[in-house]
Design an enzyme around this catalytic site. Structure first.
Site, mmCIF file in Angstrom:
data_model
loop_
_atom_site.group_PDB
_atom_site.id
_atom_site.type_symbol
_atom_site.label_atom_id
_atom_site.label_comp_id
_atom_site.label_asym_id
_atom_site.label_seq_id
_atom_site.Cartn_x
_atom_site.Cartn_y
_atom_site.Cartn_z
ATOM 1 N N ALA A 176 0.837 -1.205 0.000
ATOM 2 C CA ALA A 176 0.000 0.000 0.000
ATOM 3 C C ALA A 176 0.873 1.257 0.000
ATOM 4 O O ALA A 176 1.958 1.251 0.577
ATOM 5 C CB ALA A 176 -0.918 -0.021 1.218
ATOM 6 N N PRO A 177 0.443 2.350 -0.666
ATOM 7 C CA PRO A 177 -0.870 2.516 -1.290
ATOM 8 C C PRO A 177 -0.992 1.972 -2.698
ATOM 9 O O PRO A 177 -2.065 1.935 -3.251
ATOM 10 C CB PRO A 177 -1.050 4.024 -1.295
ATOM 11 C CG PRO A 177 0.335 4.549 -1.463
ATOM 12 C CD PRO A 177 1.224 3.605 -0.695
ATOM 13 N N LYS A 180 3.869 1.479 -6.591
ATOM 14 C CA LYS A 180 4.848 0.511 -7.097
ATOM 15 C C LYS A 180 4.142 -0.759 -7.580
ATOM 16 O O LYS A 180 4.570 -1.384 -8.554
ATOM 17 C CB LYS A 180 5.874 0.181 -6.013
ATOM 18 C CG LYS A 180 6.709 1.370 -5.557
ATOM 19 C CD LYS A 180 7.673 0.976 -4.461
ATOM 20 C CE LYS A 180 8.439 2.167 -3.920
ATOM 21 N NZ LYS A 180 7.562 3.092 -3.150
ATOM 22 N N ASP A 208 -0.398 -6.085 2.307
ATOM 23 C CA ASP A 208 -0.123 -5.029 3.276
ATOM 24 C C ASP A 208 -0.726 -5.433 4.614
ATOM 25 O O ASP A 208 -1.785 -6.058 4.663
ATOM 26 C CB ASP A 208 -0.691 -3.684 2.828
ATOM 27 C CG ASP A 208 -0.013 -2.535 3.547
ATOM 28 O OD1 ASP A 208 1.025 -2.053 3.058
ATOM 29 O OD2 ASP A 208 -0.507 -2.118 4.620
ATOM 30 N N ASP A 235 0.871 -9.881 8.012
ATOM 31 C CA ASP A 235 2.164 -9.403 8.478
ATOM 32 C C ASP A 235 3.251 -9.973 7.561
ATOM 33 O O ASP A 235 3.460 -11.181 7.495
ATOM 34 C CB ASP A 235 2.362 -9.879 9.917
ATOM 35 C CG ASP A 235 3.749 -9.575 10.469
ATOM 36 O OD1 ASP A 235 4.524 -8.869 9.789
ATOM 37 O OD2 ASP A 235 4.050 -10.052 11.580
ATOM 38 N N ASP A 263 9.709 -3.215 -0.146
ATOM 39 C CA ASP A 263 9.802 -1.776 0.108
ATOM 40 C C ASP A 263 9.326 -1.575 1.538
ATOM 41 O O ASP A 263 8.165 -1.308 1.790
ATOM 42 C CB ASP A 263 8.937 -1.011 -0.898
ATOM 43 C CG ASP A 263 9.069 0.491 -0.736
ATOM 44 O OD1 ASP A 263 10.210 0.973 -0.659
ATOM 45 O OD2 ASP A 263 8.026 1.180 -0.671
ATOM 46 N N CYS A 316 13.167 4.583 1.883
ATOM 47 C CA CYS A 316 13.388 6.010 1.618
ATOM 48 C C CYS A 316 14.117 6.618 2.820
ATOM 49 O O CYS A 316 13.806 7.714 3.271
ATOM 50 C CB CYS A 316 12.090 6.734 1.316
ATOM 51 S SG CYS A 316 10.762 6.437 2.489
#
Length: 733
Positions: A176-177, A180, A208, A235, A263, A316
């Site tokens: 999510a969201p 990607k 997610d 999870d 990610d 990030c």
């Protein structure tokens, strides 16, 4: 993916306008953009050469440019991209606003086929410059229908390095969201045409852990309808094994993936250019506390990957504790993995190699950092109560791991956010014993003593149709008695039931819609309680059908599978209800529509359809008027070939579903899609909004153009109250 604290003063705001900038508390003057802890910590890590430090910090203090990606299948994206390049950009080349020349959008040099763009224009210009206002409206409408994705440039990188092909089984562990995820879907659908979608043999499993965010993910992904998509709510660090029939023998085996994207949740300090609150709150323990979760997610991905498969790990964050330290620990724990050198990929991308040394600390003030874990234990009085482990530090054999093959993206190199990417590949070691995997289980944490019995991914597991995992079998009509699995109280999703190929409702639908015998009717499922009237039908590919039939959907918390293609349309007075092809489902169904039953129209007819909601058949020109009058009530498909009309042009073939009533017809696409189509082809909206509607539209456009990755980055730092999470979903929609 990052986390950011939400304010505690949460309340439902309804449709109130967003506060003006002067009332916002998260905005900072450039002189206030400083944090001694941040500076001290990253200077101690030597993340960049000393002579670049000032330019690096200056870049962090400047606003992040607006970036967007032209989305959809390759042919569709290239067609729309040509419109941006040849029509919109030339119109923005010489714009002057308040005596200042405004630069037009430019293509991001490293993105394949020039499909990503960047521009840096104040909102004031977008509101008041006629040229940029028109371009902004174009972007808003195209974003709403999924042809454009507002996405930070660096967040586009992980799917590109994953190198997905249509036959791959792909997993997005923290999806999510969905920006990607959409890129991964596009790669699966690389063989799509401008008008028709393929049915890939591969699979994209998007997961997610947040239930509400999975529905945002489903909404985002629905913009590229795919029979190869399934969404789960689990999870990621404890993801269960999924069983599918083995190719040989009467046994089950674990589903392993060719490609996995990790990610992971992170501290997100690479997003400091847009998340300004990080300047006030940053401290080193933000990253320290996430290291363990990040490592567990990556290690679970390693267990789910096929030999010769590929994992992309990304954050990030700039912090080596969340990046290189996680990669090093994972490589040491699973020796058959190694880092791939992808330095030759995307040659226009400016990057730096991964670090091989770093100095963690648990001191919030960053007065002292430590070269080794032993030095930390010996000298830090708080060491005994912290959660730092030897894995937070570089291992002794760090040089053998080739961490320099990781990629670090810094803001001052290409005017972007900060980012980290590592690409790992699995090569089994000779004679290595396979590790056993978990059976599908509840996502709730399970004590070690209570974990279910494990089974080897390669050992034979008898197919037993009486087991609960096989309960939701296919090839059955909803009306047939079927033992439903026990549904978890915390998971409330409708069951997934495949219709039998000879189901009367399905056969009637196929006949009325003039579908050919090649239509994969055995892969049609419904999502309604047993005995209820079928409202909608979904289409999946073979692998998703196999997953649903051989696993308990409540245990894998399956929230979506396949794509909706047919929905029930109530007939008029005295007419029976029928099923129609959904506008978003037409590309998937189109290859199976009998060409003899596709109507042929022209630009004049298209204009009538988009300008009127329910045009009378008499309002069309001949010969299309006579064709419409001769149609029976129901759903039909119309082909609009390329053409021109009064200065407007349709550059490629367009096929759309319509509904024929007694004396009128209607285009069966939603208002947003119709608006985007009208703006793209005829240069104007369907119907100019009234003044009050304009204000509402401006609010909505701000929400639509909000960077959806920011939703992802904002929600992960702390738990979000329910009201706040709901507002996020509404804003993104």
């Amino acid at each position: 993916m990052s986390r950011k604290k939400r304010g505690s003063n949460n309340q439902r705001r309804g449709n109130r306008a967003p506060k003006k900038d002067e009332y916002r508390t998260d905005l900072l003057e450039k002189s206030d953009m400083k944090n001694e802890r941040f500076s001290s910590y990253y200077q101690a890590q030597n993340i960049i050469p000393e002579d670049e430090w000032e330019s690096f910090m200056d870049a962090l203090r400047t606003p992040l440019p607006t970036t967007f990606r032209v989305a959809g299948s390759r042919q569709t994206a290239n067609s729309l991209n040509a419109t941006i390049k040849d029509v919109h950009v030339p119109a923005l080349n010489d714009v002057v606003f308040e005596n200042q020349k405004i630069p037009p959008p430019v293509q991001i040099p490293w993105y394949p086929d020039g499909l990503a763009w960047q521009f840096n224009v104040p909102k004031k210009v977008l509101r008041k410059s006629p040229e940029f206002k028109k371009f902004h409206s174009f972007l808003v409408f195209e974003t709403e229908v999924g042809n454009v994705s507002r996405q930070e440039a660096v967040s586009m990188l992980p799917p590109l390095f994953l190198d997905v092909e249509p036959h791959h089984k792909v997993m997005d562990m923290c999806a999510a969201p969905g920006s990607k995820t959409a890129q991964l879907l596009e790669a699966l659908h690389a063989q799509d045409t401008l008008t028709a979608s393929s049915i890939p043999s591969g699979l994209l499993l998007a997961n997610d852990s947040d239930y509400k965010r999975t529905h945002l993910l489903i909404h985002q992904s629905a913009r590229l309808p795919s029979p190869a998509l399934m969404v789960t709510n689990l999870d990621a660090s404890n993801y269960p094994s999924i069983k599918v029939p083995a190719r040989e023998g009467n046994r089950m085996e674990q589903l392993l993936f060719d490609r996995i994207l990790c990610d992971v949740p992170c501290s997100g300090d690479g997003t400091i250019r847009k998340n300004l609150n990080i300047w006030k709150t940053w401290q080193p323990n933000d990253g320290n506390g996430l290291h363990g979760l990040q490592l567990r997610i990556l290690q679970r991905a390693m267990k789910l990957l096929k030999p010769d498969g590929r994992i992309v790990y990304s954050t990030c964050s700039l912090n080596p504790v969340e990046n290189e330290a996680v990669i090093a620990s994972a490589l040491l724990s699973t020796p058959e993995f190694h880092l791939i050198d992808v330095s030759s990929g995307l040659p226009e991308l400016k990057r730096r190699p991964g670090l091989t040394s770093w100095r963690p600390t648990s001191d919030r003030t960053v007065k002292k950092t430590y070269e080794t874990y032993e030095a930390f234990i010996a000298n830090d009085p708080q060491a005994a109560v912290t959660k730092l482990t030897p894995g937070h530090w570089p291992p002794a054999n760090v040089e053998d791991l080739h961490l320099e093959r990781c990629m670090r993206i810094y803001p001052h190199h290409q005017d972007s956010g900060g980012f980290f990417v590592a690409v790992l590949e699995r090569r089994p070691l000779a004679g290595q014993t396979k590790e056993k995997k978990r059976a599908a289980s509840s996502p709730a944490p399970v004590p070690e003593a209570k974990k279910p019995r494990l089974f080897d991914s390669t050992e034979s597991v008898p197919k037993d149709p009486s087991t609960p995992a096989a309960a939701p079998t296919g090839a059955s009509t909803p009306s047939e008695p079927q033992e439903a699995p026990a549904v978890e109280q915390s998971f409330k999703e409708m069951p997934y039931t495949f219709l039998a190929s000879e189901d009367p409702t399905l056969l009637s639908c196929i006949e009325r819609l003039h579908l050919t015998k090649d239509f994969p009717s055995s892969n049609v499922l419904v999502r309604n309680p047993e005995g209820d009237v079928v409202r909608s039908m979904y289409l999946t590919n073979d692998i998703i059908k196999s997953v649903i039939q051989n696993n308990d959907f409540t245990k894998i918390r399956l929230t979506a599978a396949g794509t909706k293609v047919f929905t029930k349309q109530e007939g008029g007075k005295g007419s029976e209800a029928q099923y129609r092809i959904l506008g978003e489902g037409l590309p998937v169904v189109l290859p199976y529509v009998d060409p003899a039953n596709i109507l042929q129209a022209n630009m004049s007819a298209l204009k009538t359809f988009v300008e009127s909601h329910y045009p009378l058949t008499t309002s069309f020109e001949e010969p299309f008027k006579t064709v419409l009058e001769g149609l029976i009530l129901g759903c039909h498909v119309v082909n609009f070939p390329p053409g021109e009309l009064d200065g407007s042009s349709l550059t490629h073939e367009l096929l759309l579903p319509i509904w024929k009533s007694g004396v009128s017809v209607s285009l069966m696409v939603d208002k947003k899609a119709k608006n985007a189509l009208s703006l793209r082809v005829f240069g104007k909206e369907v119907s100019p909004p009234k003044q009050r509607e304009k204000k509402d539209e401006e609010k909505e456009s701000d929400a639509v153009m909000a960077d959806v990755d920011e939703v992802k980055e904002d929600e992960e730092h702390q738990e979000v109250e329910a009201d706040d999470a709901e507002e996020i979903v509404v804003a993104a929609l």
